[in-house]
Write an enzyme that holds these catalytic residues in place. Structure first.
Site, PDB file in Angstrom:
ATOM      1  N   HIS A   1       5.705  -1.692   3.857  1.00 27.84           N
ATOM      2  CA  HIS A   1       5.037  -0.538   3.246  1.00 27.84           C
ATOM      3  C   HIS A   1       6.044   0.575   2.949  1.00 27.84           C
ATOM      4  CE1 HIS A   1       0.999  -1.674   5.092  1.00 27.84           C
ATOM      5  NE2 HIS A   1       1.820  -2.307   5.917  1.00 27.84           N
TER       6      HIS A   1
ATOM      7  N   THR B   1       5.722   4.848   3.346  1.00 28.26           N
ATOM      8  CA  THR B   1       4.801   5.730   4.067  1.00 28.26           C
ATOM      9  C   THR B   1       4.065   6.699   3.150  1.00 28.26           C
ATOM     10  OG1 THR B   1       6.592   7.312   4.431  1.00 28.26           O
ATOM     11  CG2 THR B   1       6.192   5.696   6.174  1.00 28.26           C
TER      12      THR B   1
ATOM     13  N   GLU C   1       6.706   0.099   8.186  1.00 31.58           N
ATOM     14  CA  GLU C   1       6.616   1.239   7.266  1.00 31.58           C
ATOM     15  C   GLU C   1       8.013   1.817   7.024  1.00 31.58           C
ATOM     16  OE1 GLU C   1       4.065   2.863   5.720  1.00 31.58           O
ATOM     17  OE2 GLU C   1       2.262   2.018   6.665  1.00 31.58           O
TER      18      GLU C   1
ATOM     19  N   HIS D   1       2.569  -4.468   0.879  1.00 29.48           N
ATOM     20  CA  HIS D   1       1.174  -4.039   0.987  1.00 29.48           C
ATOM     21  C   HIS D   1       0.438  -4.241  -0.339  1.00 29.48           C
ATOM     22  CE1 HIS D   1      -1.695  -0.771   2.814  1.00 29.48           C
ATOM     23  NE2 HIS D   1      -2.214  -1.962   2.805  1.00 29.48           N
TER      24      HIS D   1
ATOM     25  N   ASP E   1       2.536   0.010  -2.609  1.00 31.33           N
ATOM     26  CA  ASP E   1       3.754   0.033  -1.788  1.00 31.33           C
ATOM     27  C   ASP E   1       4.208  -1.355  -1.372  1.00 31.33           C
ATOM     28  OD1 ASP E   1       1.339   0.195  -0.161  1.00 31.33           O
ATOM     29  OD2 ASP E   1       2.596   0.622   1.582  1.00 31.33           O
TER      30      ASP E   1
END
Ligand code: ZN
Length: 261
Positions: free
Chosen positions: A63, A65, A128, A166, A176
């Site tokens: 991902h 953030t 992340e 993601h 992302d």
């Protein structure tokens, strides 16, 4: 790899809560069930085996953030009301913060699907990357990511094709990691599948690109959103819903590469 323990300082309080919650789950799984999953009373039938271990993660979801700083993300992931978390947060300077044990289920994927898996959180590790959602990813951050992925792949024997983003599992909701993320670099290091030479590739007449996308793992609920996610990842174009002949070649090559894994 710089793994920050965070056993003191600003996260002292949530680290204590983490331990308490982990203990509660340990208590749950150590109990002999009174009824089985079909609702049948098990009091007299339970025969505890001596041979078992913890289940292992099998997918890694990457991902960005979309926040301003690593600190802001750590704060977001330690507030109960946000209901979001990830196993690892990698800051722009390359520092890696682990936020929960790999064997636990983090809340990073939300509603999403990959292949036949519709509860991605249950089988995945969430990573992340500190990034505002638009900027490039720093070299130090990418190096830390590669180090972490090397460790995870080896430890849990995660298949090469199961390092995804993601946006792959939730193309209608998420974008992302952003278009600057270097998926080619990852695949060169054994994480995720990249396409081969498309110059001398001819596509069979009966090749159906949507079945191709499905065979890679995409869920076809919204085909336009899937095409956008595919093009962001493999052609570095943002927002286009059209599969060109060149895109179809990339896709066909990916389908073939995917079969090798
Ligand atoms: Zn995400």
């Amino acid at each position: 790899m710089a793994l920050t323990a965070c056993m003191s300082g600003p996260y002292k309080k949530t680290n204590k809560t983490y331990k308490k919650q982990a203990k509660q789950y340990a208590k749950v799984i150590s109990q002999l069930p009174k009824i089985d999953s079909l609702g049948v009373a098990q009091t007299n039938f339970w025969a505890g085996t001596t041979n078992f271990s913890l289940r292992k993660p099998n997918i890694v979801v990457i991902h960005h953030t979309a926040q301003k700083s690593c600190e802001q993300t750590l704060k977001t992931f330690t507030l109960e009301r946000t209901k979001v978390s990830a196993h690892y947060v990698i800051c722009e300077d390359g520092v890696i913060h682990q936020m929960l044990n790999d064997y636990m289920r983090a809340w990073h994927g939300g509603v999403g699907r990959w292949g036949t898996i519709n509860d991605v959180n249950s089988s995945s590790i969430g990573i992340e990357l500190d990034n505002d959602g638009f900027e490039p990813f720093s070299e130090k951050q990418m190096q830390s990511l590669l180090n972490l992925l090397t460790h995870l792949k080896k430890k849990y024997d995660i298949p090469t094709a199961n390092f995804i983003g993601h946006a792959d599992i939730a193309p209608t909701r998420k974008n992302d990691p952003n278009v600057n993320f270097d998926w080619n670099l990852l695949s060169k290091n054994g994480f995720g599948v990249w396409y081969g030479d498309t110059l001398n590739l001819s596509i069979p007449n009966d090749f159906n690109p949507y079945l191709g996308l499905k065979s890679i793992g995409y869920h076809l609920k919204d085909t336009s959103a899937v095409v956008v996610a595919f093009k962001r990842k493999y052609t570095k174009t943002e927002g286009s819903r059209i599969l060109t002949d060149a895109d179809k070649k990339i896709l066909y090559s990916l389908v073939r590469e995917n079969m090798k894994n």
